[in-house]
Structures are given as structure tokens and as C-alpha cells.
Write an enzyme that holds these catalytic residues in place. Structure first.
Site, mmCIF file in Angstrom:
data_model
loop_
_atom_site.group_PDB
_atom_site.id
_atom_site.type_symbol
_atom_site.label_atom_id
_atom_site.label_comp_id
_atom_site.label_asym_id
_atom_site.label_seq_id
_atom_site.Cartn_x
_atom_site.Cartn_y
_atom_site.Cartn_z
ATOM 1 N N ASN A 60 -5.176 3.583 1.312
ATOM 2 C CA ASN A 60 -4.384 2.366 1.528
ATOM 3 C C ASN A 60 -5.182 1.070 1.503
ATOM 4 O O ASN A 60 -4.639 0.031 1.123
ATOM 5 C CB ASN A 60 -3.614 2.454 2.852
ATOM 6 C CG ASN A 60 -4.502 2.721 4.037
ATOM 7 O OD1 ASN A 60 -5.139 3.773 4.105
ATOM 8 N ND2 ASN A 60 -4.567 1.792 4.956
ATOM 9 N N HIS A 112 -2.635 6.916 3.001
ATOM 10 C CA HIS A 112 -1.185 7.014 3.167
ATOM 11 C C HIS A 112 -0.693 8.237 2.372
ATOM 12 O O HIS A 112 -0.905 8.333 1.161
ATOM 13 C CB HIS A 112 -0.484 5.776 2.608
ATOM 14 C CG HIS A 112 -0.659 4.531 3.439
ATOM 15 N ND1 HIS A 112 -1.290 4.509 4.657
ATOM 16 C CD2 HIS A 112 -0.238 3.252 3.213
ATOM 17 C CE1 HIS A 112 -1.272 3.266 5.138
ATOM 18 N NE2 HIS A 112 -0.640 2.484 4.288
ATOM 19 N N GLU A 122 8.382 -2.242 6.393
ATOM 20 C CA GLU A 122 7.738 -1.346 5.418
ATOM 21 C C GLU A 122 8.746 -0.568 4.567
ATOM 22 O O GLU A 122 8.493 -0.302 3.393
ATOM 23 C CB GLU A 122 6.839 -0.373 6.189
ATOM 24 C CG GLU A 122 5.720 0.217 5.384
ATOM 25 C CD GLU A 122 4.580 -0.757 5.102
ATOM 26 O OE1 GLU A 122 4.695 -1.944 5.450
ATOM 27 O OE2 GLU A 122 3.583 -0.319 4.513
ATOM 28 N N SER A 133 -5.316 1.923 9.496
ATOM 29 C CA SER A 133 -6.038 0.804 8.871
ATOM 30 C C SER A 133 -5.074 -0.099 8.108
ATOM 31 O O SER A 133 -5.387 -1.262 7.850
ATOM 32 C CB SER A 133 -7.139 1.314 7.933
ATOM 33 O OG SER A 133 -6.586 2.132 6.920
ATOM 34 N N GLY A 134 -3.889 0.425 7.781
ATOM 35 C CA GLY A 134 -2.860 -0.405 7.138
ATOM 36 C C GLY A 134 -2.393 -1.529 8.044
ATOM 37 O O GLY A 134 -1.831 -2.518 7.576
ATOM 38 N N CYS A 151 0.809 -1.224 0.000
ATOM 39 C CA CYS A 151 0.000 0.000 0.000
ATOM 40 C C CYS A 151 0.848 1.284 0.000
ATOM 41 O O CYS A 151 0.450 2.289 -0.583
ATOM 42 C CB CYS A 151 -0.940 0.004 1.200
ATOM 43 S SG CYS A 151 -0.133 -0.470 2.735
HETATM 44 N N1 LIG Z 1 -4.856 -3.513 6.105
HETATM 45 C C1 LIG Z 1 -4.219 -3.117 5.000
HETATM 46 O O1 LIG Z 1 -4.348 -1.972 4.535
HETATM 47 C C2 LIG Z 1 -3.313 -4.073 4.252
HETATM 48 C C3 LIG Z 1 -2.699 -3.619 3.092
HETATM 49 C C4 LIG Z 1 -1.906 -4.493 2.351
HETATM 50 C C5 LIG Z 1 -1.729 -5.781 2.797
HETATM 51 N N2 LIG Z 1 -2.314 -6.222 3.941
HETATM 52 C C6 LIG Z 1 -2.115 -7.639 4.293
HETATM 53 O O2 LIG Z 1 -3.342 -8.339 4.097
HETATM 54 C C7 LIG Z 1 -3.498 -9.396 5.043
HETATM 55 C C8 LIG Z 1 -4.778 -9.185 5.812
HETATM 56 O O3 LIG Z 1 -4.703 -7.932 6.474
HETATM 57 P P1 LIG Z 1 -5.882 -7.416 7.402
HETATM 58 O O4 LIG Z 1 -5.490 -6.048 7.791
HETATM 59 O O5 LIG Z 1 -7.200 -7.641 6.731
HETATM 60 O O6 LIG Z 1 -5.756 -8.434 8.659
HETATM 61 P P2 LIG Z 1 -6.844 -8.815 9.738
HETATM 62 O O7 LIG Z 1 -7.880 -7.764 9.855
HETATM 63 O O8 LIG Z 1 -6.094 -9.220 10.956
HETATM 64 O O9 LIG Z 1 -7.569 -10.131 9.108
HETATM 65 C C9 LIG Z 1 -6.909 -11.332 8.986
HETATM 66 C C10 LIG Z 1 -7.770 -12.396 8.313
HETATM 67 O O10 LIG Z 1 -7.001 -13.607 8.257
HETATM 68 C C11 LIG Z 1 -7.676 -14.643 8.959
HETATM 69 N N3 LIG Z 1 -6.697 -15.464 9.708
HETATM 70 C C12 LIG Z 1 -5.934 -15.084 10.754
HETATM 71 N N4 LIG Z 1 -5.190 -16.133 11.187
HETATM 72 C C13 LIG Z 1 -5.492 -17.185 10.376
HETATM 73 C C14 LIG Z 1 -5.086 -18.544 10.334
HETATM 74 N N5 LIG Z 1 -4.180 -19.035 11.170
HETATM 75 N N6 LIG Z 1 -5.612 -19.352 9.382
HETATM 76 C C15 LIG Z 1 -6.524 -18.870 8.501
HETATM 77 N N7 LIG Z 1 -6.956 -17.583 8.499
HETATM 78 C C16 LIG Z 1 -6.454 -16.749 9.429
HETATM 79 C C17 LIG Z 1 -8.617 -13.942 9.916
HETATM 80 O O11 LIG Z 1 -9.686 -14.821 10.253
HETATM 81 P P3 LIG Z 1 -10.417 -14.772 11.717
HETATM 82 O O12 LIG Z 1 -11.292 -13.561 11.715
HETATM 83 O O13 LIG Z 1 -11.190 -16.027 11.729
HETATM 84 O O14 LIG Z 1 -9.335 -14.711 12.731
HETATM 85 C C18 LIG Z 1 -9.047 -12.742 9.077
HETATM 86 O O15 LIG Z 1 -10.043 -13.148 8.164
HETATM 87 C C19 LIG Z 1 -2.255 -9.341 5.929
HETATM 88 O O16 LIG Z 1 -1.316 -10.292 5.443
HETATM 89 C C20 LIG Z 1 -1.754 -7.913 5.749
HETATM 90 O O17 LIG Z 1 -0.363 -7.841 5.946
HETATM 91 C C21 LIG Z 1 -3.124 -5.390 4.674
#
Ligand SMILES: NC(=O)c1ccc[n+]([C@@H]2O[C@H](COP(=O)([O-])OP(=O)(O)OC[C@H]3O[C@@H](n4cnc5c(N)ncnc54)[C@H](OP(=O)(O)O)[C@@H]3O)[C@@H](O)[C@H]2O)c1
Length: 361
Positions: A336, A251, A210, A187-188, A158
């Protein structure tokens, strides 16, 4: 009526998963039919599994509320219901690498938001306006995986969306040295101010991993395919500092650039506002009409006024001026979790469909 492609979302309960669900509500080509998350959520309805964690501004779509969440690890079962999946699971890098390839091997294309495969040599990492030709490396990947239609494609981090498209628009002036400081929204990290109250009125000068991503990933976007692998570009050199700031979405980047050629400010602005690529040429459903807007006012871009430009898929630039040490400096802003995460992945999937890489099973 044309039948929509059936889409699964891995990590559907998380912040990015929720963004996918919001963006795909009423999508003309894709229909969310299957949701998967950790074993903690599996077996519950989506509404129960998410509970109070819904973080979007718009309400949870009725169409997903009663869907029963599946376990991401039950690959065959999830894959059997869909034409392709978006991935946004939070697991270890090795686990993500494996599970995304496991889905690909069931002949299910994976369009991923995760960083795990960003440097796998035959996995394309794409911003559709910048390097859609990298999708051609999928043919080599399919040979390695032994698949007919299954593959993994990813979008970049992002943080780079606020300056990588700008530097691409200025390519002919040959930028060779770039300094960028990013001011990144909470939110990132998958958080809002309720789950991260320490961020109210605070700044944290560290975001794990990052700076390396912000310096290296643009070079991969500007790379080329050689012997079935992506070879990254060598220039411009980029150095960054990435700072977490008390902003929910958006961002910002403050950027300094040196050029080999000597562009005028007017030339630079002209390149920004005319920058376009395949998504605009094909009028893809999520494409911003104008990817980059230039704002003349000295106090723009501002998160509160500009983050939702082009539904969060555009990039806002301002404060372009000559610098005393570098040639020019500017400030960029992008959303982001839309352009930088789920929206960027949706645009990749639309491009992949348009190019024939994703179709009905
Ligand atoms: N937020 C951003 O702006 C952003 C930007 C770019 C990339 N990312 C990447 O995208 C990914 C998700 O980010 P997020 O911010 O959405 O994270 P998040 O809110 O913590 O959500 C994580 C998701 O993964 C699932 N999960 C967690 N542990 C797991 C496991 N052991 N087995 C299977 N599923 C599992 C969770 O399910 P449960 O609800 O059942 O725990 C939830 O659906 C991450 O790798 C992050 O680095 C995020």
C-alpha cells in the site's frame, strides 16, 4: 552525464514522504533537492524534523539528513528550486486542491498522492499500466490553469491496486459485477504499531471514505477523455467492504467476479501473467518486470511472503477458483505505501517524463 531532474517533496516528513525519499535514493532520473512540510517542521534539518518518526526499514539517506525543511505554504520559494514536486501533504481537501494548483501555476508539475484532485475532470488519475493515455487530458488542464508546463496529475487510492489491475487484465471477458472485501494495513493510515497500539490483535470494520473510493476509482481509470475531461466508465459495478487489520504493510483483497463471457481458469491466469503496459515496454526505472504474479499454493498470497514482490511494485494473486454464486473468486495483495502510494506516484512521474510532460525547467 545526463543531469537529473530536481525533485521537491511536499509532506516530506510524513509516512508517504519518507517512502518517496527511500524510493528516490539513487534514482537514475530524479534527485531529491528540496523537502517541505508544515510550519512545525520548517527551518529544522530533515533529521531534526522527523526525529523518532522515521518509519522505513532502511536508514534515512545521508543526502537528505541535513537539508533544511521548507514550509509547504511558501510556494514560490519551494518551486524556484525544483523541476517538479511529489505531493503527500496531510491538509484539508480544499487546502490541498488549492496548494497543488498554486504549485502548478508556478510552472511546477505536481504528481500527487492525495485524493483531493482525483475527481477534478481535467486532472489525470493514472496507473501507468492501465490508463497512461489519460495524461493527454493535461493539455486541457493547462489551458484552464493558464500554464505552459505546470499541471497536477494524481494516482488512485491504495486499496484498489490489489484488484483493479486484475480486472483490467480480464477486460475482454467483460467483468460486470464485482464484490471486494479489503483487509488494509495500518501504514495506510500513516501509522505503525507503536503509534497505534490499539491495532495489535484487533480489527476495525471502518476506514473513512475508503469504500466509496474502492468502488468508484477503478471506473475512472477505465474511463475515456471527452471534450477535455475524463468521463468514467459505467461498468463493472463494484461493491466493497474495507476493513483495517493488524498488518503493517500490505492491502489484501478477497474478490468475487461475474463475467459476461465465460473464461476458463487457465485463460484468466494467462491474462494475469502476461499483463503489461508502457512501464514494461519502456523499461521505466521503477517498473516491475512482471506486474502480476499468480501463486498456485492455496496459502498464498501472504503478506509476510509476498508484499515485497517486485520491490513492492507488483501485485500477487492467488486462490483463483470457480464460485457457486459468482463466476470466479480470488485473493489479491499489493504494497500500500509502495505501489499504492509513493511508488505508484514515482512510476507516474517516470511515465510523464518519458512522454515529455516533465522536463528540466
Ligand atoms: N499512508 C498511505 O499509505 C497513504 C496512501 C495513499 C494516500 N495517502 C495520503 O497521503 C497524504 C499523506 O499521508 P501520510 O500517511 O504520509 O500522512 P502523515 O504521515 O500524517 O504526514 C503528513 C505530512 O503532511 C504535513 N502536514 C500536516 N499538516 C500540514 C499543514 N497544515 N500544512 C502543511 N503540511 C502539513 C506533515 O508535516 P509535519 O511533519 O511538519 O507535521 C507531514 O509531512 C494524506 O493525504 C493521505 O491521505 C496515504
Amino acid at each position: 552525464m545526463r543531469e537529473k531532474l530536481r525533485v521537491g517533496i511536499l509532506g516530506a516528513t510524513g509516512m508517504v514522504g519518507q517512502r518517496f525519499i527511500s524510493l528516490l535514493e539513487n534514482h537514475p532520473w530524479f534527485e531529491v533537492t528540496t523537502l517541505a512540510a508544515s510550519p512545525r517542521s520548517a527551518g529544522k534539518t530533515y533529521e531534526e524534523a522527523v526525529g523518532a518518526r522515521w518509519k522505513m526499514d532502511t536508514p534515512m539517506p545521508e543526502t537528505v539528513k541535513k537539508l533544511v525543511v521548507k514550509n509547504v505554504n511558501e510556494v514560490e520559494e519551494v518551486a524556484s528550486e525544483v523541476d517538479f514536486v511529489f505531493s503527500a501533504v496531510d491538509m484539508s481537501k480544499e487546502e490541498i486542491k488549492k496548494i497543488e494548483e498554486d504549485y502548478a501555476k508556478t510552472e511546477t508539475p505536481v504528481v500527487s498522492n492525495n485524493s483531493a484532485h482525483r475527481w477534478t475532470p481535467d486532472v489525470p488519475m493514472v496507473v501507468p499500466e492501465i490508463n497512461p493515455e489519460h495524461f493527454d487530458v493535461i493539455e486541457s488542464q493547462k489551458k484552464r490553469l493558464g500554464t505552459r508546463r505546470g499541471f497536477v496529475a494524481v494516482k488512485p487510492n491504495c486499496s484498489i491496486q490489489s484488484y483493479a489491475p486484475v480486472l483490467t487484465a480480464w477486460k475482454e471477458f467483460e467483468p460486470y459485477e464485482v464484490v471486494a472485501t479489503t483487509y488494509q494495513a495500518i501504514s495506510g493510515a500513516g501509522k505503525n504499531f507503536t503509534d497505534w497500539p490499539e491495532m495489535v490483535g484487533n480489527i476495525i470494520p471502518f476506514i473513512g471514505g475508503e469504500e466509496e473510493k474502492s468502488e468508484q476509482e477503478p471506473l475512472r481509470l477505465w474511463g475515456h477523455i471527452e471534450n477535455g475531461e475524463i468521463v468514467k466508465a459505467e461498468s463493472p459495478v463494484i461493491t466493497t467492504q474495507c476493513i483495517r487489520v493488524p498488518v503493517l504493510n500490505g492491502h489484501t483483497a478477497a474478490v468475487f467476479v461475474k463475467f459476461k463471457k465465460n473464461p476458463t481458469k487457465d485463460q484468466l491466469i494467462e491474462k494475469l501473467i502476461n499483463f503489461k503496459g508502457i512501464p514494461q515496454e519502456l523499461s521505466l526505472p521503477s517498473a516491475p518486470k512482471q506486474m502480476i504474479q499468480y501463486l498456485e499454493d492455496d496459502n498464498r498470497p501472504q503478506v509476510s511472503m509476498d508484499v515485497d514482490y517486485e520491490n513492492g511494485m507488483g501485485v500477487s494473486i492467488g486462490r483463483l477458483r470457480e464460485d457457486t454464486v459468482y463466476d470466479y473468486k480470488f485473493v489479491g495483495l499489493s504494497h500500500n505505501t509502495v505501489r499504492g502510494a509513493a511508488g505508484g506516484a514515482v512510476l507516474c512521474a517516470e511515465t510523464l517524463k518519458a512522454k515529455g510532460f516533465i522536463a528540466k525547467k
